[in-house]
Design a protein around this motif. Structure first.
Motif, PDB file in Angstrom:
ATOM      1  N   ASP A 207     -69.408  25.534  75.088  1.00  0.00           N
ATOM      2  CA  ASP A 207     -70.393  25.882  74.057  1.00  0.00           C
ATOM      3  C   ASP A 207     -69.790  25.877  72.646  1.00  0.00           C
ATOM      4  N   ASP A 208     -68.449  25.975  72.564  1.00  0.00           N
ATOM      5  CA  ASP A 208     -67.820  25.893  71.238  1.00  0.00           C
ATOM      6  C   ASP A 208     -67.268  24.493  70.947  1.00  0.00           C
ATOM      7  N   GLY A 209     -67.672  23.496  71.778  1.00  0.00           N
ATOM      8  CA  GLY A 209     -67.384  22.098  71.456  1.00  0.00           C
ATOM      9  C   GLY A 209     -66.121  21.499  72.060  1.00  0.00           C
ATOM     10  N   GLN A 210     -65.379  22.270  72.845  1.00  0.00           N
ATOM     11  CA  GLN A 210     -64.173  21.713  73.482  1.00  0.00           C
ATOM     12  C   GLN A 210     -64.561  20.854  74.690  1.00  0.00           C
ATOM     13  N   LEU A 211     -63.716  19.853  74.991  1.00  0.00           N
ATOM     14  CA  LEU A 211     -63.861  19.086  76.230  1.00  0.00           C
ATOM     15  C   LEU A 211     -62.725  19.492  77.158  1.00  0.00           C
ATOM     16  N   ILE A 212     -63.068  20.062  78.298  1.00  0.00           N
ATOM     17  CA  ILE A 212     -62.040  20.581  79.209  1.00  0.00           C
ATOM     18  C   ILE A 212     -62.185  19.917  80.584  1.00  0.00           C
ATOM     19  N   GLU A 213     -61.072  19.358  81.074  1.00  0.00           N
ATOM     20  CA  GLU A 213     -61.051  18.782  82.429  1.00  0.00           C
ATOM     21  C   GLU A 213     -61.040  19.928  83.441  1.00  0.00           C
ATOM     22  N   SER A 214     -61.968  19.877  84.373  1.00  0.00           N
ATOM     23  CA  SER A 214     -62.153  21.022  85.279  1.00  0.00           C
ATOM     24  C   SER A 214     -62.240  20.584  86.724  1.00  0.00           C
ATOM     25  N   LYS A 215     -61.887  21.510  87.605  1.00  0.00           N
ATOM     26  CA  LYS A 215     -62.016  21.286  89.049  1.00  0.00           C
ATOM     27  C   LYS A 215     -62.841  22.419  89.645  1.00  0.00           C
ATOM     28  N   ILE A 216     -63.291  22.177  90.885  1.00  0.00           N
ATOM     29  CA  ILE A 216     -64.042  23.215  91.593  1.00  0.00           C
ATOM     30  C   ILE A 216     -63.062  24.047  92.394  1.00  0.00           C
ATOM     31  N   LYS A 217     -63.254  25.334  92.383  1.00  0.00           N
ATOM     32  CA  LYS A 217     -62.447  26.201  93.251  1.00  0.00           C
ATOM     33  C   LYS A 217     -62.660  25.795  94.695  1.00  0.00           C
ATOM     34  N   GLY A 218     -61.615  25.861  95.491  1.00  0.00           N
ATOM     35  CA  GLY A 218     -61.686  25.400  96.883  1.00  0.00           C
ATOM     36  C   GLY A 218     -62.816  25.992  97.690  1.00  0.00           C
TER      37      GLY A 218
ATOM     38  N   GLY B 203     -54.349  24.294  80.380  1.00  0.00           N
ATOM     39  CA  GLY B 203     -55.417  23.769  79.528  1.00  0.00           C
ATOM     40  C   GLY B 203     -56.564  23.145  80.305  1.00  0.00           C
ATOM     41  N   THR B 204     -56.432  23.088  81.640  1.00  0.00           N
ATOM     42  CA  THR B 204     -57.554  22.667  82.484  1.00  0.00           C
ATOM     43  C   THR B 204     -58.292  23.929  82.927  1.00  0.00           C
ATOM     44  N   ALA B 205     -59.324  23.764  83.747  1.00  0.00           N
ATOM     45  CA  ALA B 205     -60.125  24.934  84.114  1.00  0.00           C
ATOM     46  C   ALA B 205     -60.647  24.829  85.538  1.00  0.00           C
ATOM     47  N   PHE B 206     -61.060  25.966  86.074  1.00  0.00           N
ATOM     48  CA  PHE B 206     -61.783  26.013  87.342  1.00  0.00           C
ATOM     49  C   PHE B 206     -63.244  26.345  87.059  1.00  0.00           C
ATOM     50  N   ILE B 207     -64.142  25.612  87.702  1.00  0.00           N
ATOM     51  CA  ILE B 207     -65.572  25.942  87.640  1.00  0.00           C
ATOM     52  C   ILE B 207     -65.821  27.045  88.651  1.00  0.00           C
ATOM     53  N   THR B 208     -66.328  28.167  88.191  1.00  0.00           N
ATOM     54  CA  THR B 208     -66.496  29.317  89.085  1.00  0.00           C
ATOM     55  C   THR B 208     -67.953  29.601  89.458  1.00  0.00           C
ATOM     56  N   ALA B 209     -68.891  29.090  88.647  1.00  0.00           N
ATOM     57  CA  ALA B 209     -70.315  29.331  88.944  1.00  0.00           C
ATOM     58  C   ALA B 209     -71.150  28.245  88.282  1.00  0.00           C
TER      59      ALA B 209
END
Length: 310
Positions: A18-29, A56-62
Motif C-alpha cells: 500500500d506504500d508503493g513497494q514491490l516485494i517478492e513473496s512466498k506462501i507459508k507452507g 527483504g522478501t516476505a511471506f503471505i500470511t492471509a
C-alpha cells in the motif's frame, strides 16, 4: 503490511504494498485457501497480508475475501482448480475465427465459468485483417449469435490497430483480465494498448495452426488511462470446476430464459417431456453449438474428467 498481488511466476508472487513497494513473496507452507482446492491459492488481483523478513522478501500470511474470480479445472490434477485472476471488473476473451480457430466449446465454457463467478465478459474477435470473405461471414454469424444472447462483441485487428480505440474506452478505470487460447494475439494487443509494454510475441505454429505460449505467468499491468490489465498464459482447454449439473442451466443465459417454462422444475433439458429448452432448440431460438456445449459440461459432471476444447 497489506498489498496487491501484481505478478505470479509459480512459486513467487510480486506484491505491491500500500506504500508503493514491490516485494517478492512466498506462501507459508501451511497456507491453504479455505474451501478451494487450488494449484495456486493466491492469484493476481488478490489483496493479501505480508510479513517481511530480513532478506527483504516476505511471506503471505492471509488473503482478503474475494469479490469474484475466474477459475478453471487444472489440466493435470482433475480435483484441483487453477485461479486465473481475482477481483476483476470484467474479462476480455480474445477469440480468433482463424489463425488459430477458437472453438465455440471453449468460448461457451469460459462464459459459463465467468457467469458462475459474476464476471462480465466482452468477446473480442481479433485478427480481422487476416480473414477472407468466408471467414468474415462466419465471424459475423458468431458475433450475431453471442450478441443475441447478451454478450458485447467487438471485432479488432491488434496488429493493424483497427478497433482498438473501442477497447481503450472500455478499459478505463477498470481491472480487466485478458484471456484466450494461445496464439490469439493477447501480447500483440497489450503492446498496442500499452506502448512500452514490449511483451514477447510468437509466430503461429504453421504445422498445426495453433498458438505457442509466450506468457508463462500472470501479471497485472497499469494502463496509461487508468485501470489495470491482467495478462494470463494462453489456455488450450477450459475444464469447468465446482459446478453442479442443476446449476449449469443458469450459466447459459438463453437456456435459463426458456427453462422457466419447463414442465418439471428439475428438468435437465436432455429428454424430459414438456421441456421448453428442447422446444426452443427445435425452433432455433437456442443455437445447436450452445446446446452441445451445455451437454459437454453436463458430461464433465458425470465423468468427473477434464475435457479440452475441441
Amino acid at each position: 503490511m497489506k498489498g496487491l498481488v501484481v505478478k505470479n511466476t509459480g512459486s513467487w508472487y510480486t506484491v505491491r504494498t500500500d506504500d508503493g513497494q514491490l516485494i517478492e513473496s512466498k506462501i507459508k507452507g501451511n497456507f491453504r485457501l479455505k474451501g478451494i482446492r487450488s494449484t495456486n491459492p493466491v492469484a493476481v488481483g488478490d489483496r493479501v497480508e505480508l510479513v517481511v523478513n530480513q532478506e527483504g522478501t516476505a511471506f503471505i500470511t492471509a488473503i482478503d475475501d474475494r469479490r469474484n474470480y475466474i477459475i478453471r479445472k487444472s489440466q493435470n490434477l482433475s480435483k484441483q482448480s487453477h485461479i486465473i485472476a481475482a477481483n476483476v471488473d470484467q474479462a476480455f476473451l480474445i477469440v480468433t475465427i482463424n489463425y488459430p480457430q477458437t472453438s465455440t466449446t471453449f468460448i461457451d465454457r469460459f462464459l459459463a465459468s465467468a457467469e458462475a463467478y459474476r464476471v462480465p465478459v466482452i468477446l473480442v474477435f481479433n485478427k480481422t485483417d487476416l480473414l477472407d470473405e468466408d471467414d468474415r461471414r462466419y465471424q459475423q454469424m458468431m458475433m450475431t449469435l453471442y450478441e443475441n444472447i447478451g454478450y458485447q462483441c467487438i471485432a479488432i485487428s491488434a496488429e493493424k490497430g483497427t478497433g482498438v480505440e473501442i477497447l481503450e474506452s472500455l478499459l478505463q478505470g477498470k481491472t480487466t483480465v485478458l484471456s484466450g487460447n494461445s496464439g490469439v494475439g493477447k501480447s500483440t494487443l497489450i503492446n498496442r494498448l500499452i506502448p512500452g509494454a514490449s511483451l514477447r510475441t510468437a509466430e503461429i505454429s504453421d504445422a498445426h495452426n495453433t498458438g505457442q505460449h509466450t506468457t508463462t505467468f500472470s501479471e497485472m499491468i497499469e494502463l496509461p488511462g487508468g485501470g489495470y490489465l491482467i495478462d494470463t498464459p494462453g489456455i488450450k482447454g477450459f475444464g469447468t470446476f465446482d459446478m453442479e449439473p442443476e446449476e449449469l442451466t443458469s450459466y447459459f443465459k438463453e437456456i435459463f430464459r426458456f427453462s422457466k417454462d419447463c414442465r418439471f422444475s428439475n428438468c435437465t433439458h436432455t429428454h424430459e417431456p414438456g421441456c421448453a429448452v428442447l422446444q426452443a432448440l427445435e425452433n432455433h431460438y437456442i443455437a445447436q453449438s450452445r446446446y452441445q456445449s451445455y451437454l459437454s459440461m453436463m458430461e464433465d459432471k458425470d465423468g468427473g474428467k477434464y475435457r479440452e476444447a475441441f
